[in-house]
Scaffold this motif. Sequence first.
Motif, PDB file in Angstrom:
ATOM      1  N   GLN A  26       0.809  -1.211   0.000  1.00 13.60           N
ATOM      2  CA  GLN A  26       0.000   0.000   0.000  1.00 13.60           C
ATOM      3  C   GLN A  26       0.849   1.271   0.000  1.00 13.60           C
ATOM      4  OE1 GLN A  26      -2.373  -0.592   3.494  1.00 13.60           O
ATOM      5  NE2 GLN A  26      -3.535  -2.309   2.600  1.00 13.60           N
ATOM      6  N   ARG A  27       1.963   1.256   0.734  1.00 14.59           N
ATOM      7  CA  ARG A  27       2.737   2.477   0.915  1.00 14.59           C
ATOM      8  C   ARG A  27       3.844   2.658  -0.113  1.00 14.59           C
ATOM      9  NH1 ARG A  27       4.083   2.879   7.296  1.00 14.59           N
ATOM     10  NH2 ARG A  27       4.672   4.987   6.668  1.00 14.59           N
ATOM     11  N   TYR A  28       4.432   1.530  -0.565  1.00 12.83           N
ATOM     12  CA  TYR A  28       5.607   1.634  -1.427  1.00 12.83           C
ATOM     13  C   TYR A  28       5.446   0.935  -2.770  1.00 12.83           C
ATOM     14  CZ  TYR A  28       7.321   2.512   3.305  1.00 12.83           C
ATOM     15  OH  TYR A  28       7.473   2.981   4.579  1.00 12.83           O
ATOM     16  N   GLY A  29       4.316   0.317  -3.010  1.00  7.65           N
ATOM     17  CA  GLY A  29       4.115  -0.359  -4.283  1.00  7.65           C
ATOM     18  C   GLY A  29       4.857  -1.663  -4.429  1.00  7.65           C
ATOM     19  N   ILE A  30       5.313  -2.237  -3.317  1.00  8.82           N
ATOM     20  CA  ILE A  30       5.993  -3.539  -3.356  1.00  8.82           C
ATOM     21  C   ILE A  30       4.908  -4.607  -3.203  1.00  8.82           C
ATOM     22  CG2 ILE A  30       7.748  -5.008  -2.278  1.00  8.82           C
ATOM     23  CD1 ILE A  30       8.919  -2.590  -3.564  1.00  8.82           C
ATOM     24  N   GLY A  31       4.262  -4.906  -4.307  1.00  9.30           N
ATOM     25  CA  GLY A  31       3.144  -5.838  -4.261  1.00  9.30           C
ATOM     26  C   GLY A  31       3.102  -6.737  -5.480  1.00  9.30           C
ATOM     27  N   PRO A  32       2.179  -7.674  -5.504  1.00 11.74           N
ATOM     28  CA  PRO A  32       2.084  -8.602  -6.635  1.00 11.74           C
ATOM     29  C   PRO A  32       1.548  -7.907  -7.878  1.00 11.74           C
ATOM     30  CG  PRO A  32       0.264  -8.954  -5.125  1.00 11.74           C
ATOM     31  CD  PRO A  32       1.163  -7.949  -4.486  1.00 11.74           C
ATOM     32  N   MET A  39      18.760   0.504   5.532  1.00  9.66           N
ATOM     33  CA  MET A  39      18.183   1.487   4.621  1.00  9.66           C
ATOM     34  C   MET A  39      16.723   1.743   4.995  1.00  9.66           C
ATOM     35  SD  MET A  39      17.966   1.349   0.432  1.00  9.66           S
ATOM     36  CE  MET A  39      19.748   1.338   0.269  1.00  9.66           C
ATOM     37  N   PRO A  40      16.279   2.999   5.008  1.00  3.69           N
ATOM     38  CA  PRO A  40      14.874   3.293   5.302  1.00  3.69           C
ATOM     39  C   PRO A  40      13.953   2.588   4.314  1.00  3.69           C
ATOM     40  CG  PRO A  40      16.183   5.291   5.378  1.00  3.69           C
ATOM     41  CD  PRO A  40      17.079   4.212   4.831  1.00  3.69           C
ATOM     42  N   PRO A  41      12.770   2.142   4.747  1.00  2.00           N
ATOM     43  CA  PRO A  41      11.881   1.355   3.879  1.00  2.00           C
ATOM     44  C   PRO A  41      11.534   2.042   2.567  1.00  2.00           C
ATOM     45  CG  PRO A  41      11.173   1.182   6.147  1.00  2.00           C
ATOM     46  CD  PRO A  41      12.261   2.201   6.134  1.00  2.00           C
ATOM     47  N   ALA A  42      11.259   3.354   2.598  1.00  4.69           N
ATOM     48  CA  ALA A  42      10.878   4.036   1.355  1.00  4.69           C
ATOM     49  C   ALA A  42      12.006   3.977   0.333  1.00  4.69           C
ATOM     50  CB  ALA A  42      10.487   5.479   1.651  1.00  4.69           C
ATOM     51  N   VAL A  66      14.831   1.280  -4.468  1.00  5.82           N
ATOM     52  CA  VAL A  66      15.975   0.549  -5.012  1.00  5.82           C
ATOM     53  C   VAL A  66      15.566  -0.862  -5.447  1.00  5.82           C
ATOM     54  CG1 VAL A  66      18.252  -0.400  -4.442  1.00  5.82           C
ATOM     55  CG2 VAL A  66      17.618   1.891  -3.654  1.00  5.82           C
ATOM     56  N   ALA A  67      14.757  -1.540  -4.620  1.00  5.72           N
ATOM     57  CA  ALA A  67      14.328  -2.899  -4.954  1.00  5.72           C
ATOM     58  C   ALA A  67      13.537  -2.916  -6.256  1.00  5.72           C
ATOM     59  CB  ALA A  67      13.482  -3.479  -3.818  1.00  5.72           C
ATOM     60  N   ARG A  68      12.660  -1.943  -6.451  1.00  7.45           N
ATOM     61  CA  ARG A  68      11.885  -1.872  -7.694  1.00  7.45           C
ATOM     62  C   ARG A  68      12.784  -1.549  -8.878  1.00  7.45           C
ATOM     63  NH1 ARG A  68       6.410  -1.515  -7.428  1.00  7.45           N
ATOM     64  NH2 ARG A  68       6.421  -0.284  -9.345  1.00  7.45           N
ATOM     65  N   ALA A  69      13.769  -0.679  -8.658  1.00  9.05           N
ATOM     66  CA  ALA A  69      14.686  -0.330  -9.745  1.00  9.05           C
ATOM     67  C   ALA A  69      15.501  -1.541 -10.177  1.00  9.05           C
ATOM     68  CB  ALA A  69      15.604   0.813  -9.304  1.00  9.05           C
ATOM     69  N   HIS A  70      15.940  -2.329  -9.207  1.00  6.55           N
ATOM     70  CA  HIS A  70      16.709  -3.534  -9.544  1.00  6.55           C
ATOM     71  C   HIS A  70      15.881  -4.504 -10.358  1.00  6.55           C
ATOM     72  CE1 HIS A  70      19.928  -3.129  -6.144  1.00  6.55           C
ATOM     73  NE2 HIS A  70      20.000  -2.191  -7.039  1.00  6.55           N
ATOM     74  N   ALA A  71      14.575  -4.525 -10.107  1.00  7.10           N
ATOM     75  CA  ALA A  71      13.692  -5.440 -10.834  1.00  7.10           C
ATOM     76  C   ALA A  71      13.179  -4.837 -12.129  1.00  7.10           C
ATOM     77  CB  ALA A  71      12.511  -5.820  -9.944  1.00  7.10           C
ATOM     78  N   GLY A  72      13.584  -3.594 -12.415  1.00  6.58           N
ATOM     79  CA  GLY A  72      13.134  -2.944 -13.635  1.00  6.58           C
ATOM     80  C   GLY A  72      11.703  -2.472 -13.571  1.00  6.58           C
ATOM     81  N   GLN A  73      11.177  -2.274 -12.366  1.00  8.71           N
ATOM     82  CA  GLN A  73       9.801  -1.822 -12.210  1.00  8.71           C
ATOM     83  C   GLN A  73       9.767  -0.308 -12.090  1.00  8.71           C
ATOM     84  OE1 GLN A  73       8.008  -3.784  -8.895  1.00  8.71           O
ATOM     85  NE2 GLN A  73       8.278  -5.826  -9.730  1.00  8.71           N
ATOM     86  N   ARG A  74       8.676   0.281 -12.531  1.00  9.05           N
ATOM     87  CA  ARG A  74       8.493   1.720 -12.387  1.00  9.05           C
ATOM     88  C   ARG A  74       8.155   2.050 -10.935  1.00  9.05           C
ATOM     89  NH1 ARG A  74       4.076   3.151 -16.704  1.00  9.05           N
ATOM     90  NH2 ARG A  74       4.340   5.215 -15.745  1.00  9.05           N
ATOM     91  N   PRO A  75       8.544   3.228 -10.456  1.00  7.78           N
ATOM     92  CA  PRO A  75       8.191   3.617  -9.084  1.00  7.78           C
ATOM     93  C   PRO A  75       6.693   3.599  -8.879  1.00  7.78           C
ATOM     94  CG  PRO A  75       9.798   5.140 -10.028  1.00  7.78           C
ATOM     95  CD  PRO A  75       9.331   4.263 -11.150  1.00  7.78           C
ATOM     96  N   ALA A  76       6.282   3.221  -7.677  1.00 10.45           N
ATOM     97  CA  ALA A  76       4.857   3.155  -7.385  1.00 10.45           C
ATOM     98  C   ALA A  76       4.281   4.551  -7.245  1.00 10.45           C
ATOM     99  CB  ALA A  76       4.642   2.394  -6.084  1.00 10.45           C
ATOM    100  N   SER A  88       2.209   7.553  -5.741  1.00  2.80           N
ATOM    101  CA  SER A  88       1.874   7.878  -4.366  1.00  2.80           C
ATOM    102  C   SER A  88       0.389   8.119  -4.226  1.00  2.80           C
ATOM    103  CB  SER A  88       2.652   9.121  -3.929  1.00  2.80           C
ATOM    104  OG  SER A  88       2.227   9.547  -2.656  1.00  2.80           O
ATOM    105  N   SER A  89      -0.196   7.616  -3.133  1.00  3.07           N
ATOM    106  CA  SER A  89      -1.607   7.829  -2.866  1.00  3.07           C
ATOM    107  C   SER A  89      -1.834   9.065  -2.015  1.00  3.07           C
ATOM    108  CB  SER A  89      -2.195   6.607  -2.137  1.00  3.07           C
ATOM    109  OG  SER A  89      -1.504   6.382  -0.924  1.00  3.07           O
TER     110      SER A  89
END
Length: 332
Positions: A31-37, A67-70, A75-85, A87-88
């Motif tokens: 919900q907060r960072y877009g680290i989802g399925p 490292m702070p969660p945000a 970084v985790a999304r960038a490594h996977a080639g995903q676009r930033p989530a 913001s709500s």
Amino acid sequence: MTDLTHGVGVTTGTVARRLGVSPTTLRSWDQRYGIGPAVRENGRHRRWSPTDIAVLEEMCRLTTSGMPPAEAARVARAHAGQRPAPSSAPPGASVPARAPGSGNGLPLGEVHREFRGLARAAVRLDSPTMDTLLRELVATHGLVTSWEEVLVPTLHAVGRKWESSGDRYVEVEHLMSWHISTTLRQLAGSARSYPGYTTPVLLACVPGEQHTLALEALAAGLAEQGLPARMFGAAVPAEALDAAVRRLGPTAVVLWSQSRSTAGHALARHVADTSFGVRGARTHPLVLLAGPGWAGRPVAPGMLRPAGLREALDILTRRCTAAPSGDRNPVG
């Protein structure tokens, strides 16, 4: 996993157990960072693919390192080639990041943020990460600082956690203790040569005492100083301790007691009174009463009660430096 083989993905609960975090944490990251399925069954239920899980594993690794969660999510999304989530939050509003150490973390108080990753790795039962963090910790900050400011507070935090949660997290304490012990023994095994010292410091837990980690830290510290030591470990019988003292003629004996029920003051007095050496030049070992079990009674002559690892190392270094080199001619 069977459901991954069929391309369906796994549930949030399954992923949480695999990573050692709570399902609530995964939902919060989503919900907060877009680290989802990427795919949700029936539009609602989360089903995690291998790619999704790889991003989560990277997220866990980065937050463990401090490292702070945000930032870890980015970084985790960038490594996977995903676009930033997206913001709500409303335009111009900042999204609050979860404070390091919150959620499933342990109550570490004022321990530096970069060290909190050790507790996170322990809660996840992540042995490889604990080994890496422990090596980096000691290499960067030295043994004494690592022990006093990180390892002891973290172990205490684990103890408080399981005491307040109905004996949960006992496995965390056992695994962490094992890895800390391994690191300390590796340090002790890499000792330098002993410059001019031939009589060792004897380290032993009193009879009935099973806690050895603090003595292992002292053994590692002595090795770091190039001072010889003999580590006898847990619950040394009184007869065996007496025999070792007479055979080695140690310059000092460190007796560890964790609780008052194991503190053998008569045994400590006996060790302090043991003499060895040639007639006319007999000497006695200095006895260090280490551990909280010795508190509450005055310290007898020939004994000292150090307040911690740093003070114990200072005392023993001065003692070994002042002691004459060469054999002490112990009584056999």
